[in-house]
Scaffold this motif. Structure first.
Motif, short mmCIF file in Angstrom:
data_model
loop_
_atom_site.label_atom_id
_atom_site.label_comp_id
_atom_site.label_asym_id
_atom_site.label_seq_id
_atom_site.Cartn_x
_atom_site.Cartn_y
_atom_site.Cartn_z
N TYR A 67 0.82 -1.21 0.00
CA TYR A 67 0.00 0.00 0.00
C TYR A 67 0.86 1.26 0.00
O TYR A 67 0.35 2.36 0.18
CB TYR A 67 -0.92 0.01 1.22
CG TYR A 67 -1.94 -1.10 1.18
CD1 TYR A 67 -3.19 -0.90 0.62
CD2 TYR A 67 -1.65 -2.37 1.69
CE1 TYR A 67 -4.13 -1.92 0.58
CE2 TYR A 67 -2.58 -3.39 1.65
CZ TYR A 67 -3.82 -3.16 1.10
OH TYR A 67 -4.75 -4.17 1.04
N SER B 92 -8.59 -6.51 1.05
CA SER B 92 -7.99 -5.22 0.69
C SER B 92 -8.70 -4.08 1.41
O SER B 92 -8.06 -3.12 1.88
CB SER B 92 -8.07 -5.01 -0.83
OG SER B 92 -7.31 -5.99 -1.49
N ALA C 22 -10.14 0.56 -2.27
CA ALA C 22 -9.07 -0.44 -2.18
C ALA C 22 -9.47 -1.76 -2.83
O ALA C 22 -8.66 -2.43 -3.47
CB ALA C 22 -8.68 -0.67 -0.72
N ASN D 143 -7.53 -3.48 -5.96
CA ASN D 143 -6.99 -4.82 -5.83
C ASN D 143 -7.49 -5.72 -6.96
O ASN D 143 -6.73 -6.51 -7.54
CB ASN D 143 -7.38 -5.40 -4.47
CG ASN D 143 -7.09 -6.88 -4.34
OD1 ASN D 143 -7.90 -7.72 -4.72
ND2 ASN D 143 -5.92 -7.20 -3.79
#
Length: 695
Positions: free
Chosen positions: A70, A125, A173, A177
């Motif tokens: 990240y 995620s 996120a 992902n």
């Protein structure tokens, strides 16, 4: 630490914007039941949430090991990976599409495992992003959303983040992902050999990841796209608030006395458009599921199953309206609704609508999937070494098959040689293939040589000998005469000596024989000279001419046989296929195309020859092509669900967009009907024929 007045004011404004305060003029609220009990039965069925476990401890322990993923420094890596995968996708999209069609029932277990793994990574995620910014993740589980299995992660702690960007990053996120997983799978698919399990698994991940990204980006379902809008606009429970806003508007139409909550101008605009879009989408999606379920029950159980199903649906809808307070609002305006004047107005409106439905006419359109064929086609096949078949399809149902038997030819080595290439444009009558053999070629060459030799001999007979040949014969005659004169002198002397007994009788006999031979030789050369001067006899010339005719006849027969083994195009068209298997050549006329439309037997009655057809093909969705119905099959065929009639239409292919084998959607325009008749016709089609026998 004592908060400042400014902090308290901001906190108050925040709570007020979330609808957590009641104004003095609002009615006191009773203690609300739990959220599950508030939901109607229909919503409980369409939205089922099952908690599985608390992942917070696991995420806390594993975060240090994957925190680098990240990091902002990984962004260029991800962008490069995605760009590389996109280029691979664009350059190999045809191969990718073709391989997707090979996925069959045997891949179902792998698909389920892939869905679970990819979805778990997606939800993890969200959890890791929330933990990265200091939040807690207390819940992960399953969702049954409109009968579709999904997963969820409770990251509600993100709403406590003061930074709006962090909340949006937590929401985004999962999709980020998913896109990275798609890119990795795309590159693995491109690198690995097609026959390996890695290539097959990567193909499934590519397909599922793409679908999941599209599905999650939909803001009208409570998935990532929806929560991203919630964070972007800063309005928690956006969907519920938008529905509440529209419920108030609808209830105010029924009852002007219904209390209405005031919303800020910005929120009203958002609720107005988002609520309308969400209601239309939910209604359409639920209606689609309803129609599919109805058709399944109709064909599997019958009218009784459909009636029971709609009875349950009607009960759930009434129960949903009851929990929404619809009946309370209606009953509060019972006196207003039951006024005779209002009923008269309603009846007038209904009568007006009914009259308009009888007067206004609209085109009745029957829409079905279609398949595109050439208007004419020629297929050259050779299923066995002894024959070649030419199947000509004229498009109007007229089909002819010509069979060329090769077993009657005395052949040693046989070959069928195409003289065109795939994609070539050929003219009417052009030779597109030739059947040849070593024996027939040798016979043709031998016959041609015999013909040339016979013609040369005839030419010699007709022209006669040259002067040099006659002069040579005269020289030979003169030489023989000289020999004959000497032989005659020797014979006379031998006779005199023999009479005197001076030589034996045998010598005299030898001299006589030599003299006779020379006389015969002189006579031969004299006759030859005579023939040379007079030329060939008519009978000899006639025999030579007859010999030429016989050889020419044999040569013509061989040439005709070779010409018969030359395959010619019966029309001008394009070579669409050239293969080495049993189907050798496929020739198609593509200036006009045939459209094959399977129409269910319940919809065939209004379809007539000559009606207009409009179609769109999948390859060119922006183009609308026009055609006309030319044929309706005389009997039904078995369709996917029910019996169908094959309707054939003809469409000009001026721009060359349509190719043989393309698919699309066709609409048959059956003429203008009154709206009432169209509605009645479509409703009648819902019932089985047996239902009408009950009356």
């Amino acid at each position: 630490m004592t908060p400042s007045t400014d902090d308290i004011s901001k906190f108050y404004d925040r709570l007020n914007s979330l609808g957590l305060f009641e104004s003095d003029d609002e009615r006191p609220r009773q203690l609300a039941p739990s959220l599950w009990k508030q939901r109607p039965l229909l919503q409980k069925i369409l939205f089922v949430k099952i908690k599985a476990f608390n992942p917070d401890a696991f995420l806390e322990r594993s975060l240090p090991y994957i925190k680098w993923l990240y990091s902002p420094y990984m962004l260029p890596v991800y962008l490069g990976l995605i760009i590389l995968a996109f280029l691979a996708f664009v350059s190999n999209r045809m191969e990718l599409t073709a391989q997707m069609k090979t996925i069959g029932p045997g891949s179902i277990p792998l698909i389920y495992v892939t869905i679970i793994i990819v979805t778990v990574l997606h939800e993890m995620s969200h959890g890791y992003a929330c933990k990265l910014y200091g939040g807690r993740v207390s819940e992960m589980g399953f969702l049954l959303l409109y009968a579709i299995l999904a997963f969820y992660t409770n990251v509600s702690d993100a709403y406590l983040f003061p930074d709006k960007k962090k909340r949006m990053k937590v929401t985004a996120a999962g999709i980020q992902n998913q896109i990275i997983i798609w890119a990795l799978a795309m590159l693995v698919w491109r690198i690995m050999a097609p026959e390996t399990i890695f290539n097959h698994a990567a193909l499934i991940i590519v397909m599922l990841s793409f679908l999941m990204v599209i599905f999650n980006l939909n803001p009208l379902l409570k998935l990532d796209g929806y929560y991203y809008l919630v964070d972007f606009w800063g309005i928690p429970n956006l969907r519920a608030r938008a529905f509440t806003y529209w419920k108030q508007r609808i209830f105010r139409i029924i009852s002007p006395r219904y209390p209405q909550r005031e919303f800020p101008e910005r929120e009203r605009r958002i609720y107005n458009w988002y609520g309308l879009a969400a209601m239309l989408y939910s209604t359409g999606f639920f209606g689609y599921i309803l129609i599919k379920a109805s058709r399944f029950l109709f064909f599997e159980i019958g009218i009784l199953g459909v009636a029971l199903f709609y009875g349950v649906m009607l009960y759930m809808m009434i129960e949903a309206l009851k929990k929404a307070g619809f009946w309370n609002v209606v009953m509060s305006e019972k006196g207003f609704i039951l006024k005779p004047r209002n009923w008269i107005i309603v009846l007038i409106v209904v009568a007006g609508l009914a009259l308009l439905s009888l007067v206004i006419r609209m085109n009745l359109r029957i829409s079905q999937d279609c398949l595109i064929y050439p208007i004419e086609s020629l297929t050259v096949t050779s299923s066995d070494p002894t024959s070649v078949e030419l199947m000509l399809d004229r498009g109007s149902g007229e089909k002819s098959v010509q069979r060329i038997n090769l077993s009657g030819l005395d052949v040693d080595v046989l070959s069928i040689d195409p003289l065109v290439n795939e994609g070539d444009i050929v003219t009417n009558g052009q030779v597109i293939a030739r059947i040849t053999s070593s024996e027939s070629e040798a016979q043709l060459a031998e016959s041609q040589a015999n013909l040339d030799r016979a013609k040369s001999q005839l030419e010699l007979l007709v022209k006669g000998p040259r002067p040099e040949e006659i002069s040579q014969t005269e020289d030979q005659i003169e030489q023989v005469r000289m020999k004959l004169a000497k032989s005659k002198s020797d014979l006379e002397r031998s006779e005199e000596l023999s009479a005197k007994g001076m030589i034996p009788a045998q010598q005299l006999e030898n001299d006589r024989t030599s003299n006779e031979i020379l006389k015969a030789e002189l006579s031969f050369y004299q006759n030859q000279k005579l023939l040379q001067k007079n030329g060939a006899r008519p009978e000899e010339i006639a025999i030579a001419q007859a010999n030429i005719r016989a050889i020419q006849s044999q040569l013509d027969r061989l040439e005709q046989q070779l010409a018969a083994n030359s395959i010619r195009a019966p029309f001008a068209g394009v070579v669409t296929a050239l293969r080495a298997d049993s189907t050798l050549i496929t020739l198609a006329r593509t200036d006009t195309m045939r459209i094959r439309i399977p129409v269910p037997e319940k919809e065939i009655s209004p379809v007539k020859i000559g009606q207009d057809v409009k179609l769109k093909v999948l390859g060119y969705p922006g183009e609308t092509l026009n055609g006309i119905v030319t044929k309706i099959s005389g009997q039904t065929e078995k369709g996917v669900v029910q019996q169908v009639f094959i309707v054939t239409a003809k469409a000009p292919n001026t721009l060359g967009l349509m190719k043989p084998g393309m698919t699309g959607r066709a609409k048959i325009y059956c003429g203008k009907w009154p709206i009432f008749k169209i509605l009645l016709w479509r409703i009648v089609r819902w019932f089985r024929v047996e239902a009408w026998s009950w009356y």
